[in-house]
Design an enzyme around this catalytic site. Structure first.
Site, PDB file in Angstrom:
ATOM      1  N   PRO A 185       0.826  -1.212   0.000  1.00  0.00           N
ATOM      2  CA  PRO A 185       0.000   0.000   0.000  1.00  0.00           C
ATOM      3  C   PRO A 185       0.860   1.261   0.000  1.00  0.00           C
ATOM      4  CG  PRO A 185      -0.684  -1.528   1.738  1.00  0.00           C
ATOM      5  CD  PRO A 185       0.631  -2.021   1.215  1.00  0.00           C
ATOM      6  N   ASP A 186       0.283   2.331  -0.543  1.00  0.00           N
ATOM      7  CA  ASP A 186       0.933   3.646  -0.522  1.00  0.00           C
ATOM      8  C   ASP A 186       0.620   4.276   0.835  1.00  0.00           C
ATOM      9  OD1 ASP A 186       2.110   6.063  -1.193  1.00  0.00           O
ATOM     10  OD2 ASP A 186       0.364   6.800  -2.286  1.00  0.00           O
TER      11      ASP A 186
END
Length: 299
Positions: free
Chosen positions: A54-55
């Site tokens: 995930p960012d």
């Protein structure tokens, strides 16, 4: 030789909106250069996605620097590294500048959210950093850089966090005074209206950058009319690639025959060109010929 930081700075002061395209590795950087963009955005979102993460500040600075180094070495274009919140406090930012300058990056961008940040398009979770603490990071960044042309870009997420234009302007002016060379003003509205309202009220000579992911109908002419110096297409390359690969793999699994996907495949010849294979073979041939000539003179 003019370095990439100077190239980027000179492009920004031209009277036009320069176009920066996102990339996450050496191959995507070569694709950006092939199509004539002004520079490359070493996208935190794309790099995180390429790791399958995930960012959300999951990757370390070392992993981001490694990706940015691939991108920088693969292209002659100036590279701006997306550094999220700066990987920590002002001491981490100080080290960050040293690391990115050493690999030839032209500038970095840090955003004013609290660590760990989450991608701007995720609802909620958009807590802003204290202005004074973020100013300390910017001041540290400006003092750490060795090349005066190396850009420190401050990204304010005030509009993303729903705090309005007045808060965005207050933060942006403070950031310029404390060391930012450029302001990235971000919005997730479906039109560029609040971005343009910000620009009308911006009474500084410092340049402005935008990321029009959520308002894709905006044109370069629109941006130029509103005195925006840089547009960053932050993730479209990766998104296009994922869709293309997904469709091709689905079709192959259904047909179980490579012939069915041939029209969707890039030729090996084109990949060899992007990789630099032809250049490598040409250099090999040149060296062999020159050594052969030297050896003949020795007989």
């Amino acid at each position: 030789m003019v370095n990439k930081a100077t190239i980027l700075k000179n492009k920004i002061i031209e009277n036009k909106t320069i176009e920066i395209m996102g990339a996450h590795n050496g191959l995507s950087a070569k694709m950006v250069e092939k199509h004539g963009f002004d520079g490359i955005w070493a996208s935190g979102f794309e790099i995180s996605a390429s790791y399958g993460k995930p960012d959300a500040n999951i990757l370390t600075m070392s992993e981001f620097v490694h990706a940015a180094k691939q991108i920088t070495e693969a292209s002659s274009l100036p590279v701006i590294a997306d550094c999220d919140t700066g990987f920590g406090d002002l001491n981490n930012v100080n080290r960050m500048i040293n690391e990115y300058e050493q690999i030839g990056v032209a500038g970095v961008c840090i955003e004013d959210k609290v660590f760990p940040k989450t991608n701007s398009y995720i609802p909620g979770r958009q807590k802003l950093e204290n202005i004074d603490l973020f100013c300390e990071k910017l001041y540290a960044a400006q003092n750490a850089k060795k090349n005066p042309d190396f850009m420190v870009i401050a990204r304010t997420e005030a509009l993303i966090a729903g705090q309005g234009i007045d808060e965005a302007l207050k933060r942006a002016h403070a950031y310029i005074k404390c060391g930012a060379d450029m302001i990235l003003i971000h919005s997730k509205q479906e039109t560029p209206d609040e971005i343009f309202d910000f620009c009308k009220l911006w009474n500084s000579s410092a340049p402005i950058a935008v990321v029009p992911t959520s308002y894709p109908t905006v044109t370069i002419k629109d941006l130029e009319r509103n005195n925006i110096n840089m547009v960053i297409y932050a993730n479209q390359g990766l998104r296009a690639a994922i869709q293309a690969v997904d469709n091709t793999l689905r079709q192959l699994k259904q047909s179980r025959c490579l012939e069915s996907i041939i029209p969707q495949l890039t030729s090996m010849k084109e990949i060899f060109e992007l990789q630099g294979m032809n250049e490598m073979i040409s250099l090999e041939s040149k060296i062999k010929d020159e050594v052969s000539s030297i050896r003949l003179t020795m007989k």
